[in-house]
Design a protein around this motif. Structure first.
Motif, mmCIF file in Angstrom:
data_model
loop_
_atom_site.group_PDB
_atom_site.id
_atom_site.type_symbol
_atom_site.label_atom_id
_atom_site.label_comp_id
_atom_site.label_asym_id
_atom_site.label_seq_id
_atom_site.Cartn_x
_atom_site.Cartn_y
_atom_site.Cartn_z
ATOM 1 N N ASP A 27 0.821 -1.206 0.000
ATOM 2 C CA ASP A 27 0.000 0.000 0.000
ATOM 3 C C ASP A 27 0.860 1.264 0.000
ATOM 4 O O ASP A 27 0.605 2.227 -0.724
ATOM 5 C CB ASP A 27 -0.920 0.012 1.224
ATOM 6 C CG ASP A 27 -2.004 -1.040 1.145
ATOM 7 O OD1 ASP A 27 -2.158 -1.658 0.075
ATOM 8 O OD2 ASP A 27 -2.707 -1.252 2.144
ATOM 9 N N THR A 98 -5.834 3.147 1.617
ATOM 10 C CA THR A 98 -5.364 2.838 0.268
ATOM 11 C C THR A 98 -6.534 2.628 -0.690
ATOM 12 O O THR A 98 -6.517 3.108 -1.831
ATOM 13 C CB THR A 98 -4.465 1.588 0.295
ATOM 14 O OG1 THR A 98 -3.418 1.806 1.246
ATOM 15 C CG2 THR A 98 -3.864 1.313 -1.065
ATOM 16 N N PHE A 99 -7.540 1.903 -0.242
ATOM 17 C CA PHE A 99 -8.731 1.675 -1.064
ATOM 18 C C PHE A 99 -9.387 3.012 -1.410
ATOM 19 O O PHE A 99 -9.826 3.232 -2.550
ATOM 20 C CB PHE A 99 -9.710 0.775 -0.312
ATOM 21 C CG PHE A 99 -10.844 0.269 -1.151
ATOM 22 C CD1 PHE A 99 -10.690 -0.845 -1.959
ATOM 23 C CD2 PHE A 99 -12.073 0.910 -1.137
ATOM 24 C CE1 PHE A 99 -11.743 -1.318 -2.740
ATOM 25 C CE2 PHE A 99 -13.131 0.455 -1.918
ATOM 26 C CZ PHE A 99 -12.962 -0.666 -2.726
ATOM 27 N N GLY A 102 -7.906 4.931 -4.273
ATOM 28 C CA GLY A 102 -8.340 4.408 -5.554
ATOM 29 C C GLY A 102 -9.682 4.947 -6.020
ATOM 30 O O GLY A 102 -10.012 4.864 -7.209
ATOM 31 N N LEU A 103 -10.469 5.509 -5.108
ATOM 32 C CA LEU A 103 -11.781 6.068 -5.446
ATOM 33 C C LEU A 103 -11.763 7.590 -5.541
ATOM 34 O O LEU A 103 -12.787 8.203 -5.860
ATOM 35 C CB LEU A 103 -12.810 5.656 -4.382
ATOM 36 C CG LEU A 103 -13.058 4.158 -4.209
ATOM 37 C CD1 LEU A 103 -14.021 3.920 -3.041
ATOM 38 C CD2 LEU A 103 -13.610 3.534 -5.483
ATOM 39 N N TRP A 185 -8.415 5.487 -15.471
ATOM 40 C CA TRP A 185 -8.851 4.492 -14.482
ATOM 41 C C TRP A 185 -7.801 3.431 -14.148
ATOM 42 O O TRP A 185 -7.842 2.832 -13.064
ATOM 43 C CB TRP A 185 -10.104 3.766 -14.976
ATOM 44 C CG TRP A 185 -9.932 3.032 -16.293
ATOM 45 C CD1 TRP A 185 -10.190 3.526 -17.538
ATOM 46 C CD2 TRP A 185 -9.455 1.693 -16.482
ATOM 47 N NE1 TRP A 185 -9.899 2.578 -18.497
ATOM 48 C CE2 TRP A 185 -9.456 1.436 -17.880
ATOM 49 C CE3 TRP A 185 -9.036 0.692 -15.618
ATOM 50 C CZ2 TRP A 185 -9.038 0.225 -18.416
ATOM 51 C CZ3 TRP A 185 -8.620 -0.528 -16.149
ATOM 52 C CH2 TRP A 185 -8.632 -0.751 -17.541
ATOM 53 N N ARG A 188 -5.929 3.411 -10.791
ATOM 54 C CA ARG A 188 -6.747 3.153 -9.597
ATOM 55 C C ARG A 188 -6.772 1.674 -9.200
ATOM 56 O O ARG A 188 -6.960 1.347 -8.018
ATOM 57 C CB ARG A 188 -8.187 3.629 -9.840
ATOM 58 C CG ARG A 188 -8.318 5.114 -10.128
ATOM 59 C CD ARG A 188 -9.771 5.506 -10.371
ATOM 60 N NE ARG A 188 -9.900 6.906 -10.714
ATOM 61 C CZ ARG A 188 -9.977 7.901 -9.800
ATOM 62 N NH1 ARG A 188 -9.940 7.612 -8.515
ATOM 63 N NH2 ARG A 188 -10.075 9.154 -10.203
ATOM 64 N N VAL A 189 -6.605 0.795 -10.168
ATOM 65 C CA VAL A 189 -6.761 -0.641 -9.919
ATOM 66 C C VAL A 189 -5.837 -1.148 -8.806
ATOM 67 O O VAL A 189 -6.285 -1.879 -7.910
ATOM 68 C CB VAL A 189 -6.545 -1.435 -11.225
ATOM 69 C CG1 VAL A 189 -6.542 -2.940 -10.952
ATOM 70 C CG2 VAL A 189 -7.626 -1.077 -12.245
ATOM 71 N N PHE A 191 -4.691 0.322 -6.208
ATOM 72 C CA PHE A 191 -5.173 0.783 -4.911
ATOM 73 C C PHE A 191 -6.426 0.014 -4.481
ATOM 74 O O PHE A 191 -6.578 -0.341 -3.311
ATOM 75 C CB PHE A 191 -5.461 2.287 -4.966
ATOM 76 C CG PHE A 191 -4.227 3.136 -5.084
ATOM 77 C CD1 PHE A 191 -3.554 3.570 -3.954
ATOM 78 C CD2 PHE A 191 -3.718 3.490 -6.329
ATOM 79 C CE1 PHE A 191 -2.410 4.345 -4.056
ATOM 80 C CE2 PHE A 191 -2.575 4.256 -6.450
ATOM 81 C CZ PHE A 191 -1.910 4.679 -5.314
ATOM 82 N N LEU A 192 -7.301 -0.256 -5.413
ATOM 83 C CA LEU A 192 -8.538 -0.965 -5.084
ATOM 84 C C LEU A 192 -8.280 -2.429 -4.718
ATOM 85 O O LEU A 192 -9.002 -3.007 -3.907
ATOM 86 C CB LEU A 192 -9.524 -0.877 -6.254
ATOM 87 C CG LEU A 192 -9.982 0.546 -6.612
ATOM 88 C CD1 LEU A 192 -10.893 0.526 -7.828
ATOM 89 C CD2 LEU A 192 -10.691 1.207 -5.435
ATOM 90 N N SER A 194 -6.113 -3.462 -2.862
ATOM 91 C CA SER A 194 -5.683 -3.523 -1.467
ATOM 92 C C SER A 194 -6.739 -4.161 -0.577
ATOM 93 O O SER A 194 -6.408 -4.842 0.400
ATOM 94 C CB SER A 194 -5.361 -2.116 -0.951
ATOM 95 O OG SER A 194 -5.046 -2.145 0.409
ATOM 96 N N GLY A 195 -8.024 -3.943 -0.894
ATOM 97 C CA GLY A 195 -9.092 -4.516 -0.076
ATOM 98 C C GLY A 195 -9.015 -6.033 -0.002
ATOM 99 O O GLY A 195 -9.202 -6.637 1.070
#
Length: 436
Positions: A27, A98-99, A102-103, A185, A188-189, A191-192, A194-195
């Protein structure tokens, strides 16, 4: 440290420390990579490219400013309540921040609010990683078999190259997209994702046991009421030396993964994907070398091994920059990889080395304060200062080289000084150690 720890408990703690720190560093490194490649364009579009990168590196530093706060808060909880549950909270906090990056809308969508929100989320990342590292190191070291604390603490250090490998691989995948899609976009992937990683990390971390030595200390009421106050009262010299001894353990990654990435792609004309492959290869070298380095340090003496590694790093730093400046990706890889072998040898031993400087009831707070204050002073400033020196000299790299070598020399000096102080704590707690 716990000398009666069962082998299973030690291995489980090492795995939990590795998994958690790998996710946390994934992250944290994502942000550094995005700072070099993306954030200047999307969150500071009104600045020229070089100044935009500098501004992005400024937001990058915010995470380091917040790290001592995380070390203090979670060090307090870890030294009073327990290591395990504290580390669960740090992992969740990092995953959330971190998530959310990404948003995050860009400057084109919400104006000045975009970089401001970016700064806030970076600060949350800093608080989380500030509490994570010290706890992961302590968890592994205190669950280790007798005399193996530094080797088991190395597994927390393995999280750094593992996180770098993972973040670089994911960024490589999305950077293959056309620029328009990547900047819209694609960035962003990572970072997303990370969930998903946080969920996996929690499964592993929840199975680990609290170190028996800490459980006994807590049962005997041998815990500090306010660990920070006691650390500053009784061990402030150790904290200062710990800050100095940690400098290149933190700054090295941000010279190569952040500053060099920006320099090579913006100034030297090396392709974005090509340089990411170079850094990926370097991270693999570090990941493979650190366990062997920790074993060698156990055999030949940890202080001696760290000193030789740092001295070697000083020798190879000038050739490293010359090879990168050639603009040839293969030569850049050779230069960075050789420097990384020396630097990561020292880094592999650093965590266990620092734990011996503080007694068990102050250990989480003490090593967190040392390491995270160092990250604020020397880590987060590294790419910012290096880029500022490059800008001020119109692309001349020699001031950056001098700055890099000076930090290495200061680190070596503090390692040797701290070794003398850690011997006293080890003797007081009868900790088996090989100082060298």
């Amino acid at each position: 440290m716990n000398h009666a720890a069962a082998p299973t408990a030690g291995r489980r703690a090492a795995l939990a420390s590795f998994a958690g720190t790998a996710i946390e560093w994934y992250d944290f490194y994502l942000y550094g990579t995005a700072s070099a490649l993306v954030f200047g364009k999307l969150f500071f579009p009104e600045l020229n490219p070089a100044t935009g990168v500098l501004a992005a590196f400024g937001t990058f530093w915010v995470g380091f400013l917040a790290r001592p706060l995380g070390g203090i808060v979670f060090g307090h909880l870890g030294d009073r309540v327990g290591r395990k549950n504290t580390l669960v909270v740090t992992l969740l906090l990092m995953g959330f921040a971190t998530f959310a990056v990404g948003l995050l809308p860009t400057y084109a969508k919400i104006g000045i609010a975009a970089p401001l929100l970016l700064v806030v989320l970076r600060a949350v990342q800093g608080v989380a990683v500030g509490g994570e590292w010290g706890g992961a190191v302590v968890l592994a070291a205190e669950n280790a078999p007798a005399g193996r604390g530094s080797y088991f603490a190395m597994f927390a250090q393995q999280g750094s190259p593992a996180g770098s490998i993972l973040s670089t691989v994911v960024f490589l995948a999305v950077s293959a997209l056309p620029d328009e899609q990547f900047l819209t976009w694609g960035w962003r992937v990572p970072f997303l994702l990370s969930g998903v990683l946080v969920a996996l990390g929690l499964v592993i971390r929840l199975k680990v046991e609290e170190p028996a030595a800490f459980v006994r200390a807590k049962a005997n009421a041998a815990v500090a009421k306010v660990p920070l106050v006691e650390v500053l009262r009784t061990a402030w010299r150790t904290v200062l030396l710990g800050i100095g001894a940690s400098i290149m353990g933190i700054a090295a990654a941000y010279f190569s993964n952040t500053f060099v990435l920006a320099w090579s792609t913006n100034e030297l004309g090396i392709g974005r994907q090509t340089m990411l492959y170079v850094l990926l290869g370097v991270s693999v070298v570090q990941f493979c070398w650190q366990p062997f380095a920790a074993r060698l340090a156990e055999r030949f003496g940890e202080t001696r091994f760290m000193a030789v590694s740092l001295a070697g790093n000083i020798v190879v730093t000038v050739p490293m920059y010359l090879l990168i400046a050639s603009g040839d990706a293969g030569l850049a890889f050779v230069g960075i990889a050789v420097a990384t072998v020396f630097g990561s040898g020292y880094y592999a031993v650093l965590a266990g080395f620092l734990t011996r400087g503080f007694p068990i009831h102050l250990r989480y707070t003490g090593i967190s304060l040392s390491y995270q204050l160092c990250s604020t002073i020397f880590g987060g400033t590294t790419p910012f200062i290096a880029q500022a020196l490059l800008n001020a000299t119109h692309g001349a790299i020699w001031p950056v080289v001098i700055y890099h070598v000076a930090l290495l020399a200061l680190t070596l000096t503090c390692v040797l000084a701290l070794a003398r102080r850690t011997a006293a704590v080890a003797e007081a707690e009868k900790i088996p150690t090989r100082q060298g």
